[in-house]
Motif scaffolding. Sequence first.
Motif, mmCIF file in Angstrom:
data_model
loop_
_atom_site.group_PDB
_atom_site.id
_atom_site.type_symbol
_atom_site.label_atom_id
_atom_site.label_comp_id
_atom_site.label_asym_id
_atom_site.label_seq_id
_atom_site.Cartn_x
_atom_site.Cartn_y
_atom_site.Cartn_z
ATOM 1 N N UNK A 70 35.176 41.302 32.274
ATOM 2 C CA UNK A 70 33.916 41.965 32.905
ATOM 3 C C UNK A 70 34.019 41.838 34.259
ATOM 4 N N UNK A 71 34.583 40.778 34.992
ATOM 5 C CA UNK A 71 34.564 40.679 36.457
ATOM 6 C C UNK A 71 35.444 41.786 36.943
ATOM 7 N N UNK A 72 36.483 42.074 36.204
ATOM 8 C CA UNK A 72 37.459 43.452 36.686
ATOM 9 C C UNK A 72 36.666 44.622 36.888
ATOM 10 N N UNK A 73 36.068 44.810 35.793
ATOM 11 C CA UNK A 73 35.131 46.071 35.620
ATOM 12 C C UNK A 73 34.224 46.200 36.671
ATOM 13 N N UNK A 74 33.281 45.092 36.969
ATOM 14 C CA UNK A 74 32.512 45.418 37.681
ATOM 15 C C UNK A 74 33.020 45.407 39.260
ATOM 16 N N UNK A 75 33.974 44.783 39.507
ATOM 17 C CA UNK A 75 34.758 44.755 40.893
ATOM 18 C C UNK A 75 35.124 46.410 41.073
ATOM 19 N N UNK A 76 35.668 46.887 40.266
ATOM 20 C CA UNK A 76 36.204 48.318 40.192
ATOM 21 C C UNK A 76 34.991 49.255 40.506
ATOM 22 N N UNK A 77 33.758 49.149 39.689
ATOM 23 C CA UNK A 77 32.651 49.844 39.983
ATOM 24 C C UNK A 77 32.020 49.560 41.323
ATOM 25 N N UNK A 78 32.131 48.428 42.205
ATOM 26 C CA UNK A 78 31.707 48.311 43.305
ATOM 27 C C UNK A 78 32.609 49.190 44.402
ATOM 28 N N UNK A 79 33.937 49.180 44.254
ATOM 29 C CA UNK A 79 34.653 49.690 44.924
ATOM 30 C C UNK A 79 34.702 51.287 45.434
ATOM 31 N N UNK A 80 34.404 51.984 44.376
ATOM 32 C CA UNK A 80 34.042 53.472 44.499
ATOM 33 C C UNK A 80 34.989 54.156 45.634
ATOM 34 N N UNK A 81 36.108 54.131 45.424
ATOM 35 C CA UNK A 81 37.335 54.655 46.119
ATOM 36 C C UNK A 81 37.853 55.857 45.257
ATOM 37 N N UNK A 82 38.221 56.911 45.821
ATOM 38 C CA UNK A 82 38.817 57.999 45.006
ATOM 39 C C UNK A 82 40.006 57.734 44.225
ATOM 40 N N UNK A 83 40.904 56.912 44.709
ATOM 41 C CA UNK A 83 42.175 56.453 44.115
ATOM 42 C C UNK A 83 41.844 55.434 42.884
ATOM 43 N N UNK A 84 40.771 55.077 42.815
ATOM 44 C CA UNK A 84 40.478 54.064 41.787
ATOM 45 C C UNK A 84 39.291 54.855 40.704
ATOM 46 N N UNK A 102 44.843 51.446 46.119
ATOM 47 C CA UNK A 102 45.610 51.798 44.968
ATOM 48 C C UNK A 102 46.778 50.728 44.412
ATOM 49 N N UNK A 103 46.959 49.719 45.452
ATOM 50 C CA UNK A 103 47.945 48.724 44.963
ATOM 51 C C UNK A 103 47.104 47.680 43.874
ATOM 52 N N UNK A 104 45.713 47.785 43.869
ATOM 53 C CA UNK A 104 45.186 46.974 42.777
ATOM 54 C C UNK A 104 44.975 47.747 41.481
ATOM 55 N N UNK A 105 45.373 48.705 41.369
ATOM 56 C CA UNK A 105 45.209 49.407 40.021
ATOM 57 C C UNK A 105 45.804 48.572 38.924
ATOM 58 N N UNK A 106 47.144 48.181 39.127
ATOM 59 C CA UNK A 106 47.930 47.688 38.016
ATOM 60 C C UNK A 106 47.334 46.210 37.825
ATOM 61 N N UNK A 107 46.926 45.443 39.060
ATOM 62 C CA UNK A 107 46.277 44.143 38.796
ATOM 63 C C UNK A 107 45.057 44.445 37.932
ATOM 64 N N UNK A 108 44.134 45.322 38.001
ATOM 65 C CA UNK A 108 42.987 45.387 37.350
ATOM 66 C C UNK A 108 43.181 45.856 36.042
ATOM 67 N N UNK A 139 47.818 37.467 44.799
ATOM 68 C CA UNK A 139 47.003 36.318 44.337
ATOM 69 C C UNK A 139 46.559 36.761 42.998
ATOM 70 N N UNK A 140 45.811 38.094 42.925
ATOM 71 C CA UNK A 140 45.146 38.237 41.804
ATOM 72 C C UNK A 140 45.526 38.140 40.501
ATOM 73 N N UNK A 141 46.913 37.891 40.595
ATOM 74 C CA UNK A 141 47.626 37.766 39.280
ATOM 75 C C UNK A 141 47.415 36.296 38.904
ATOM 76 N N UNK A 142 46.751 35.366 39.556
ATOM 77 C CA UNK A 142 46.547 33.898 39.131
ATOM 78 C C UNK A 142 45.355 33.994 38.124
ATOM 79 N N UNK A 143 45.714 33.097 37.039
ATOM 80 C CA UNK A 143 44.678 33.435 35.711
ATOM 81 C C UNK A 143 43.508 32.535 36.243
#
Length: 626
Positions: free
Chosen positions: A106-120, A87-93, A59-63
């Motif tokens: 900015x929202x995508x970047x902030x979300x990636x910062x919150x996740x703090x998972x090795x694969x991301x 890791x499935x979210x990497x391409x969407x991000x 669903x993340x693909x929705x604009x």
Amino acid sequence: MADAKFFTKGKVQELREELAAADKRDTKHTKKRIVLKKIVANMTMGNDMSPLFADVVAVMQAPMLEVKKMAYLYIVSYARSKPDLAKLTISAFERDLVDPNPLIRALALRTMGYMQVDKLIEALANALQKCLADKDAYVAKTAAISVIKLYTYDRDLAQRTGLIDKLRSLLNNENSMVVANAVAALSEIAEKTPDFDMRMDFTLSSKLLTAMNECSEWGQVYILESLLYFVPQEHGDAEVVAERVMPRLQHANSAVVLSAIRVVLYMTNYILKDDIVNSFFKRIGSPLVTLLHNGPEVQYVALRNIQLILQRKPDFLKNDIKVFFCKYNDPVYVKIAKLEIMFRLVTDDNIEQVLPELKEYATEIDVDFVRKSIRAIGKCAIKIESAADRCVTTLVDLIKTKVNYVVQESIVVIKDIFRRYPNKYEGIITTLCENLDSLDESEAKASMIWIIGHYSDRIENADELLSHFSDSFKDETSNVQLSLLTAVVKLFIKRPTKGQELLPKILKWSTEDVDNPDLRDRGFIYWRLLSTDPVAAKVIVFGDNPPITSEMENLPSQTLEELFLHISTLASIYHKTPQMFIGGLRQKKVEPSAAFVFVTSQPMADTWMAMFCKLKVVSIKNHLTF
């Protein structure tokens, strides 16, 4: 209230089917938004929605921004528990990071910062490389804050990829919001890393001060805090920075005002002329007093910081003592803080104003505040000799109220007054003795016993009074027992016929029936002295007592100077350095420089200057720059 209908327990399979159905002929993404609201509502209620991870990623693909926000919220909630699926979210991000809409980037970047998972984490580092150079200020400032999150998770990766250097380059950005966030990020990194070089030169400090004019209030706080990393090499530089910070003292936000005061106080360490230093202290007085017109929480913070400043500069706010008079509706913690400041500021010139206030406070309902007010009256008597008579008269008036805790606290402070002014106020002993039956607190009993023993030659029935206390000797606290033992020995030395019956009994109890080693040892010493050398016993028992002073307990000078660098923080409220209650923080200190003159201690200034010469720091402009 319109979304309350979504807070009903839903089955994972049904929600998955709704998501799949919503993907068809849903050009406005309305159905996706409704299903995601149901999923988020179930997450809020504690239901496990993790099996839908892959479906939500799709669903993340929705604009649509609202859809992305809910999808990101879901992913952040379950990414750490499902690191393999993260890791499935990497391409969407990656797609969102190049979206034309800066809010989505900015929202995508902030979300990636919150996740703090090795694969991301590698993907986040790569994303920050681009976003730190983004032309949109909102994206760049979000990237600056995200660097902190990456640095906290993997410090080596942040340094290896050069993100810290790129973050520093943002300090020259044209947008003040970006500058403020970059300063905040660098300051937090410096707090967590002892060897991180955050020092700045005068040029950079001037740029930050210019950017501060266009910042929000919290951006101004960040920049003001960063100025503590500026080490002036000339007296004029410190004066210029302090002057440029002064307008912030008129700001409506109390955090900005206190942060500005901290910078001004820091800069006074590098100013040579005492008259200039005194003028800065005088100018920060009014803004601090103005803060006392805010709510009780802000008042308390201001009061605790004023207490720190008064320890370094006792005449600070000496003409504003009325400002610290307590109001009827002040919380007790504010009243007690004001009480301490009042005592620090009281002098022979204003005692006539302060004493009636303290007497009025001693009649209030709050017991703790009443006790502290009575103690303040006693301290005023000790501090100001010319006012001692008035203070003692006030205490006697309070004793006549017959309020139990007022009487007992008054007796405690009168004992110290007797020690400070011997053979001066014995006329009130009769009044004190009238209240023996009301004493039920150990400190009050010990004080009264000391008074009776010390003046046993002037109190006709001293033996009867001490005998009254001896009836419960074995049940009393150690301080009462020690006081009674010494008082009985004093009675025996001064009036042997009156004390000869009571003394053996007390000595026997002290040495045979009590487990306290201090009491037992003192009993044996008194017994041996009285049996072998009564003259020596008199010299020892009636020897000089430690002097009674009125000075409040001040912090060690080194601790005080460090706390000056933490004005407006929790450290200034606790009056403890941050290292005492938070681990891993960098210790702040006034760095040596060519302009360094420690205004409060010339020997300390000489020490710092010697250290400076030893370090051979030639000029900060050569190597202490970003």
